[in-house]
Design a protein around this motif. Sequence first.
Motif, PDB file in Angstrom:
ATOM      1  N   TYR A  51      16.019  56.090  30.144  1.00  0.00           N
ATOM      2  CA  TYR A  51      15.814  56.698  31.465  1.00  0.00           C
ATOM      3  C   TYR A  51      14.400  56.412  31.965  1.00  0.00           C
ATOM      4  O   TYR A  51      14.207  55.964  33.098  1.00  0.00           O
ATOM      5  N   ASN A  52      13.422  56.659  31.126  1.00  0.00           N
ATOM      6  CA  ASN A  52      12.029  56.482  31.529  1.00  0.00           C
ATOM      7  C   ASN A  52      11.687  55.015  31.803  1.00  0.00           C
ATOM      8  O   ASN A  52      10.793  54.719  32.593  1.00  0.00           O
ATOM      9  N   LYS A  53      12.415  54.091  31.163  1.00  0.00           N
ATOM     10  CA  LYS A  53      12.215  52.655  31.394  1.00  0.00           C
ATOM     11  C   LYS A  53      13.062  52.135  32.545  1.00  0.00           C
ATOM     12  O   LYS A  53      13.005  50.959  32.877  1.00  0.00           O
ATOM     13  N   ARG A  54      13.908  53.016  33.113  1.00  0.00           N
ATOM     14  CA  ARG A  54      14.813  52.662  34.206  1.00  0.00           C
ATOM     15  C   ARG A  54      15.827  51.600  33.774  1.00  0.00           C
ATOM     16  O   ARG A  54      16.199  50.721  34.552  1.00  0.00           O
ATOM     17  N   ASP A  55      16.270  51.687  32.540  1.00  0.00           N
ATOM     18  CA  ASP A  55      17.272  50.771  31.999  1.00  0.00           C
ATOM     19  C   ASP A  55      18.648  51.407  32.207  1.00  0.00           C
ATOM     20  O   ASP A  55      19.137  52.152  31.353  1.00  0.00           O
ATOM     21  N   LEU A  56      19.261  51.122  33.350  1.00  0.00           N
ATOM     22  CA  LEU A  56      20.502  51.767  33.755  1.00  0.00           C
ATOM     23  C   LEU A  56      21.629  51.564  32.749  1.00  0.00           C
ATOM     24  O   LEU A  56      22.313  52.519  32.378  1.00  0.00           O
ATOM     25  N   ASN A  57      21.837  50.325  32.295  1.00  0.00           N
ATOM     26  CA  ASN A  57      22.943  50.057  31.369  1.00  0.00           C
ATOM     27  C   ASN A  57      22.768  50.813  30.062  1.00  0.00           C
ATOM     28  O   ASN A  57      23.713  51.430  29.564  1.00  0.00           O
ATOM     29  N   ALA A  58      21.577  50.770  29.492  1.00  0.00           N
ATOM     30  CA  ALA A  58      21.327  51.479  28.235  1.00  0.00           C
ATOM     31  C   ALA A  58      21.472  52.984  28.427  1.00  0.00           C
ATOM     32  O   ALA A  58      22.067  53.668  27.593  1.00  0.00           O
ATOM     33  N   TYR A  79      31.344  60.457  36.050  1.00  0.00           N
ATOM     34  CA  TYR A  79      30.600  59.275  35.583  1.00  0.00           C
ATOM     35  C   TYR A  79      30.230  58.361  36.754  1.00  0.00           C
ATOM     36  O   TYR A  79      29.072  57.960  36.885  1.00  0.00           O
ATOM     37  N   ALA A  80      31.200  58.025  37.595  1.00  0.00           N
ATOM     38  CA  ALA A  80      30.959  57.094  38.706  1.00  0.00           C
ATOM     39  C   ALA A  80      29.876  57.623  39.649  1.00  0.00           C
ATOM     40  O   ALA A  80      28.990  56.862  40.079  1.00  0.00           O
ATOM     41  N   HIS A  81      29.926  58.906  39.971  1.00  0.00           N
ATOM     42  CA  HIS A  81      28.910  59.502  40.848  1.00  0.00           C
ATOM     43  C   HIS A  81      27.527  59.393  40.210  1.00  0.00           C
ATOM     44  O   HIS A  81      26.557  59.033  40.880  1.00  0.00           O
ATOM     45  N   ASN A  82      27.432  59.711  38.917  1.00  0.00           N
ATOM     46  CA  ASN A  82      26.143  59.655  38.235  1.00  0.00           C
ATOM     47  C   ASN A  82      25.633  58.228  38.105  1.00  0.00           C
ATOM     48  O   ASN A  82      24.432  57.984  38.239  1.00  0.00           O
ATOM     49  N   LEU A  83      26.521  57.281  37.863  1.00  0.00           N
ATOM     50  CA  LEU A  83      26.125  55.874  37.801  1.00  0.00           C
ATOM     51  C   LEU A  83      25.482  55.460  39.126  1.00  0.00           C
ATOM     52  O   LEU A  83      24.386  54.866  39.144  1.00  0.00           O
ATOM     53  N   ALA A  84      26.126  55.790  40.235  1.00  0.00           N
ATOM     54  CA  ALA A  84      25.586  55.442  41.553  1.00  0.00           C
ATOM     55  C   ALA A  84      24.252  56.145  41.813  1.00  0.00           C
ATOM     56  O   ALA A  84      23.303  55.533  42.329  1.00  0.00           O
ATOM     57  N   ALA A  85      24.166  57.425  41.453  1.00  0.00           N
ATOM     58  CA  ALA A  85      22.927  58.187  41.686  1.00  0.00           C
ATOM     59  C   ALA A  85      21.770  57.640  40.859  1.00  0.00           C
ATOM     60  O   ALA A  85      20.654  57.482  41.367  1.00  0.00           O
ATOM     61  N   PHE A  86      22.021  57.344  39.586  1.00  0.00           N
ATOM     62  CA  PHE A  86      20.944  56.802  38.751  1.00  0.00           C
ATOM     63  C   PHE A  86      20.569  55.388  39.169  1.00  0.00           C
ATOM     64  O   PHE A  86      19.397  55.007  39.084  1.00  0.00           O
ATOM     65  N   LYS A  87      21.536  54.617  39.641  1.00  0.00           N
ATOM     66  CA  LYS A  87      21.230  53.266  40.129  1.00  0.00           C
ATOM     67  C   LYS A  87      20.263  53.362  41.312  1.00  0.00           C
ATOM     68  O   LYS A  87      19.280  52.618  41.380  1.00  0.00           O
ATOM     69  N   ARG A  88      20.539  54.275  42.253  1.00  0.00           N
ATOM     70  CA  ARG A  88      19.626  54.484  43.391  1.00  0.00           C
ATOM     71  C   ARG A  88      18.252  54.929  42.897  1.00  0.00           C
ATOM     72  O   ARG A  88      17.227  54.423  43.355  1.00  0.00           O
ATOM     73  N   ASN A  89      18.233  55.881  41.966  1.00  0.00           N
ATOM     74  CA  ASN A  89      16.984  56.415  41.435  1.00  0.00           C
ATOM     75  C   ASN A  89      16.166  55.310  40.745  1.00  0.00           C
ATOM     76  O   ASN A  89      14.964  55.193  40.958  1.00  0.00           O
ATOM     77  N   PHE A  90      16.821  54.512  39.922  1.00  0.00           N
ATOM     78  CA  PHE A  90      16.118  53.504  39.135  1.00  0.00           C
ATOM     79  C   PHE A  90      15.621  52.328  39.976  1.00  0.00           C
ATOM     80  O   PHE A  90      14.717  51.617  39.553  1.00  0.00           O
ATOM     81  N   THR A  91      16.203  52.114  41.147  1.00  0.00           N
ATOM     82  CA  THR A  91      15.780  50.981  41.980  1.00  0.00           C
ATOM     83  C   THR A  91      14.857  51.411  43.119  1.00  0.00           C
ATOM     84  O   THR A  91      14.424  50.569  43.901  1.00  0.00           O
ATOM     85  N   ASP A  92      14.531  52.677  43.194  1.00  0.00           N
ATOM     86  CA  ASP A  92      13.614  53.173  44.224  1.00  0.00           C
ATOM     87  C   ASP A  92      12.208  52.653  43.919  1.00  0.00           C
ATOM     88  O   ASP A  92      11.609  53.010  42.898  1.00  0.00           O
ATOM     89  N   ALA A  93      11.694  51.815  44.787  1.00  0.00           N
ATOM     90  CA  ALA A  93      10.385  51.199  44.561  1.00  0.00           C
ATOM     91  C   ALA A  93       9.222  52.156  44.836  1.00  0.00           C
ATOM     92  O   ALA A  93       8.113  51.944  44.341  1.00  0.00           O
ATOM     93  N   VAL A  94       9.462  53.211  45.588  1.00  0.00           N
ATOM     94  CA  VAL A  94       8.382  54.133  45.973  1.00  0.00           C
ATOM     95  C   VAL A  94       8.256  55.295  44.997  1.00  0.00           C
ATOM     96  O   VAL A  94       7.157  55.714  44.645  1.00  0.00           O
ATOM     97  N   HIS A  95       9.387  55.807  44.529  1.00  0.00           N
ATOM     98  CA  HIS A  95       9.392  57.002  43.689  1.00  0.00           C
ATOM     99  C   HIS A  95      10.006  56.687  42.333  1.00  0.00           C
ATOM    100  O   HIS A  95      11.057  56.075  42.258  1.00  0.00           O
ATOM    101  N   SER A  96       9.332  57.091  41.273  1.00  0.00           N
ATOM    102  CA  SER A  96       9.918  56.961  39.935  1.00  0.00           C
ATOM    103  C   SER A  96       9.895  58.325  39.256  1.00  0.00           C
ATOM    104  O   SER A  96       9.141  59.216  39.637  1.00  0.00           O
TER     105      SER A  96
END
Length: 162
Positions: A51-58, A79-96
């Motif tokens: 999570y902290n490394k933003r490694d979505l698959n892992a 699962y599908a909702h969380n996958l989409a939410a974490f994908k958005r979170n992990f690719t946010d360039a402004v906020h981590s």
Amino acid sequence: MKSLYKHTVLITLTAIATLSAVAQPQNKGIQHTDPLYQIVSGLDSNMFSAYNKRDLNAFMNFFSSDLEFYDDRGGLSDYAHNLAAFKRNFTDAVHSSRRELVKGSLQVYRLGNFGALAVGIHKFYGTVNGKEELEATAKFTEIWENKNGKWQIKREMSYDHK
């Protein structure tokens, strides 16, 4: 007669106090030296390292495909909702975001041959423009399933966000 009444009341109160003390939970899950505690503690650490490394698959590999995620702010999600939410979170360039387990808060309980129940407290820190701040402290409860040696979270609850 008054003396007998006082003794009866005293004995009754003593019995209630003793039973109450015995009925109180005496442990906080299995011991930290128990192999199951070590497994779940390691899973928690590895999951949030991803999570902290933003490694979505892992990160998502730690969740069962039939995940039920309950959150006091958003309700029930899958699962599908969380996958989409974490994908958005992990690719946010402004906020981590970074997660940290509160030291000493993790408790693990055996669930027969199914797996384990884990409860604890974690903190989430957000970084915006290079500045990190505490965003939330929350309690969590996880049901880990051990299916042929593969551990995944089947049910997750995140609550008491502050």
